[in-house]
Scaffold this active site. Structure first.
Site, PDB file in Angstrom:
ATOM      1  N   TYR A  52       0.838  -1.203   0.000  1.00  0.00           N
ATOM      2  CA  TYR A  52       0.000   0.000   0.000  1.00  0.00           C
ATOM      3  C   TYR A  52       0.877   1.260   0.000  1.00  0.00           C
ATOM      4  CZ  TYR A  52      -3.728   3.222   1.493  1.00  0.00           C
ATOM      5  OH  TYR A  52      -4.631   4.254   1.585  1.00  0.00           O
ATOM      6  N   ASP A  53       1.794   1.328   0.990  1.00  0.00           N
ATOM      7  CA  ASP A  53       2.597   2.551   1.161  1.00  0.00           C
ATOM      8  C   ASP A  53       3.455   2.842  -0.077  1.00  0.00           C
ATOM      9  OD1 ASP A  53       1.553   1.926   3.613  1.00  0.00           O
ATOM     10  OD2 ASP A  53       3.451   1.956   4.709  1.00  0.00           O
ATOM     11  N   GLY A 106       3.139   1.452  -3.059  1.00  0.00           N
ATOM     12  CA  GLY A 106       2.270   1.601  -4.240  1.00  0.00           C
ATOM     13  C   GLY A 106       1.816   3.046  -4.374  1.00  0.00           C
ATOM     14  N   LYS A 107       1.412   3.618  -3.242  1.00  0.00           N
ATOM     15  CA  LYS A 107       0.940   5.014  -3.253  1.00  0.00           C
ATOM     16  C   LYS A 107       2.091   5.986  -3.526  1.00  0.00           C
ATOM     17  CE  LYS A 107      -3.530   4.857  -2.190  1.00  0.00           C
ATOM     18  NZ  LYS A 107      -4.576   5.500  -2.988  1.00  0.00           N
ATOM     19  N   ARG A 156     -10.984  -0.629  11.369  1.00  0.00           N
ATOM     20  CA  ARG A 156     -10.635   0.728  11.830  1.00  0.00           C
ATOM     21  C   ARG A 156     -11.267   0.977  13.192  1.00  0.00           C
ATOM     22  NH1 ARG A 156      -9.578   4.167   7.236  1.00  0.00           N
ATOM     23  NH2 ARG A 156      -9.184   2.734   5.538  1.00  0.00           N
ATOM     24  N   VAL A 157     -10.619   1.836  13.967  1.00  0.00           N
ATOM     25  CA  VAL A 157     -11.052   1.987  15.349  1.00  0.00           C
ATOM     26  C   VAL A 157     -12.463   2.585  15.461  1.00  0.00           C
ATOM     27  CG1 VAL A 157      -9.868   4.198  15.713  1.00  0.00           C
ATOM     28  CG2 VAL A 157     -10.318   2.726  17.633  1.00  0.00           C
ATOM     29  N   GLN A 215      -3.300   6.461  24.040  1.00  0.00           N
ATOM     30  CA  GLN A 215      -2.700   6.816  22.732  1.00  0.00           C
ATOM     31  C   GLN A 215      -3.716   7.664  21.953  1.00  0.00           C
ATOM     32  OE1 GLN A 215      -3.847   3.903  23.638  1.00  0.00           O
ATOM     33  NE2 GLN A 215      -4.195   2.463  21.980  1.00  0.00           N
ATOM     34  N   ARG A 270      -5.243   9.660  18.391  1.00  0.00           N
ATOM     35  CA  ARG A 270      -5.421   9.587  16.935  1.00  0.00           C
ATOM     36  C   ARG A 270      -6.190  10.830  16.518  1.00  0.00           C
ATOM     37  NH1 ARG A 270      -2.507   5.948  17.366  1.00  0.00           N
ATOM     38  NH2 ARG A 270      -2.611   3.792  16.613  1.00  0.00           N
ATOM     39  N   PRO A 329       0.485   1.308  14.616  1.00  0.00           N
ATOM     40  CA  PRO A 329       1.213   2.466  14.111  1.00  0.00           C
ATOM     41  C   PRO A 329       1.306   3.564  15.160  1.00  0.00           C
ATOM     42  CG  PRO A 329      -0.899   2.205  12.975  1.00  0.00           C
ATOM     43  CD  PRO A 329      -0.761   1.065  13.924  1.00  0.00           C
TER      44      PRO A 329
END
Ligand SMILES: NC(=O)c1ccc[n+]([C@@H]2O[C@H](COP(=O)([O-])OP(=O)(O)OC[C@H]3O[C@@H](n4cnc5c(N)ncnc54)[C@H](O)[C@@H]3O)[C@@H](O)[C@H]2O)c1
Length: 315
Positions: free
Chosen positions: A147-148, A150-151, A188-189, A211, A213, A276
């Site tokens: 993904y990373d 590729g983008k 996803r959270v 943490q 976000r 992450p």
């Protein structure tokens, strides 16, 4: 460059794509929505099928596409780790071959083209918050790399088409976004917490919940995309779009619980190893160049999202 009314949205049946199609239809644009329905669904755009100026096309962007259009928003690509890691080779192909095919189309038509890039191009960053001038710290061989990287490669292609073929390009680096039509099981959270609470299950918090976000509500994000597309030809980006306001996971869980009600309790589990680290956008450029900043509060955004998932789970 062409100045017309028709817009092509790849990945248009996905979470962001469907909201973008809606917004463009409200602006009376002629919209062609292209999707292979990997993570997107027909249901996401079903309410748009009655519009005379809306067309839905099943197509995989890793293959060339020949249609007429004045602008292209290139959103096709699974966005959540569970989905993009399902078939990593296809993920890279979607980003890279998809970008080549859409840039080729834009070049042939002299159409303006926008790439939905991502904060993941910054990888595991050493600077906080991230500005567009930061080059990032990405592992090229890990399980997130499809993904990373590729983008990142897609961004390279966009800028090479701009330099080599004088194409009008726009690159937006999207940070975490939430809202109705998120995939209910994408891990996803925000969707996790809401779905757990609606089902009356306990809400799982990893670590101590302290943490932080930051999440942008979908309407704000779509506004940033449309504003970027409307910038002068010399504005290419990359430009960050996201919400810089941070909140703790504990605060998010408590707000979700308060909105949903029900018997759920908060349960704490150890932090996964690959969790992450914090990522937060610096949106100075978006403020200056687009006159944009997020407007929707977490409270209001969560209300809409909870209402959506409540309906979805009922049906
Ligand atoms: N949602 C976010 O928080 C976020 C953050 C950063 C970047 N983005 C980017 O925004 C774009 C849209 O993300 P989203 O959250 O709406 O994800 P999504 O998975 O809901 O949407 C992606 C859409 O692309 C389609 N698609 C995937 N591969 C395709 C292919 N080969 N050909 C045609 N269609 C294909 C999927 O079926 C889906 O409808 C993606 O490019 C993503 O990388 C999203």
């Amino acid at each position: 460059m062409r100045e017309g009314n028709s817009v092509l949205v790849t990945g248009g049946a996905g979470f962001l794509g469907s909201h973008l199609c809606e917004r463009l239809l409200r602006e009376r644009r002629d919209v062609v929505c292209v999707d292979n329905f990997f993570t997107g669904t027909r249901r996401n755009v079903e309410h748009l099928l009655g519009y005379r100026n809306f067309e839905l096309l099943r197509h995989d962007v890793t293959f060339p596409l020949y249609v007429e259009t004045d602008q292209i928003y290139n959103l096709a690509c699974p966005a959540s780790p569970v989905h993009y890691q399902h078939d990593p080779v296809q993920t890279t192909k979607t980003s890279v071959h998809g970008a080549i095919n859409m840039l080729g189309l834009a070049k042939r038509l002299r159409a303006r083209i926008l790439q939905a890039s991502t904060s993941e191009v910054y990888g595991d960053p050493e600077v906080h918050p991230q500005t567009e001038s930061y080059w990032g710290r990405v592992n090229p061989i890990g399980i997130r790399s499809c993904y990373d990287e590729g983008k990142r490669c897609a961004e390279t292609l966009f800028f090479d088409y701009w330099r080599q073929h004088r194409l009008e390009i726009k690159v937006v680096r999207i940070f975490n976004t939430y809202g109705p039509r998120m995939h209910p099981s994408d891990g996803r959270v925000v969707s996790n917490f809401i779905v757990q609470a609606l089902k009356g299950h306990d809400i799982t918090i990893y670590g101590d919940g302290q943490q932080t976000r930051s999440f942008c509500y979908v309407d704000d994000l779509i506004d940033a995309l449309v504003r970027t597309m409307a910038t002068a030809p010399e504005f290419t980006g990359p430009v960050n779009a996201g919400n810089p306001v941070e909140f703790t996971m504990l605060a998010l869980a408590e707000r979700v619980l308060k909105l949903v009600g029900g018997p759920s309790k908060l349960v704490f589990k150890p932090l996964p190893e690959d969790d992450p680290k914090q990522r937060q956008p610096d949106i100075t450029l978006a403020r200056q160049a687009l006159g944009w900043a997020p407007k929707v509060t977490l409270e209001d955004g969560l209300k809409e999202t909870v209402a959506y998932f409540r309906d979805l789970l009922r049906s």
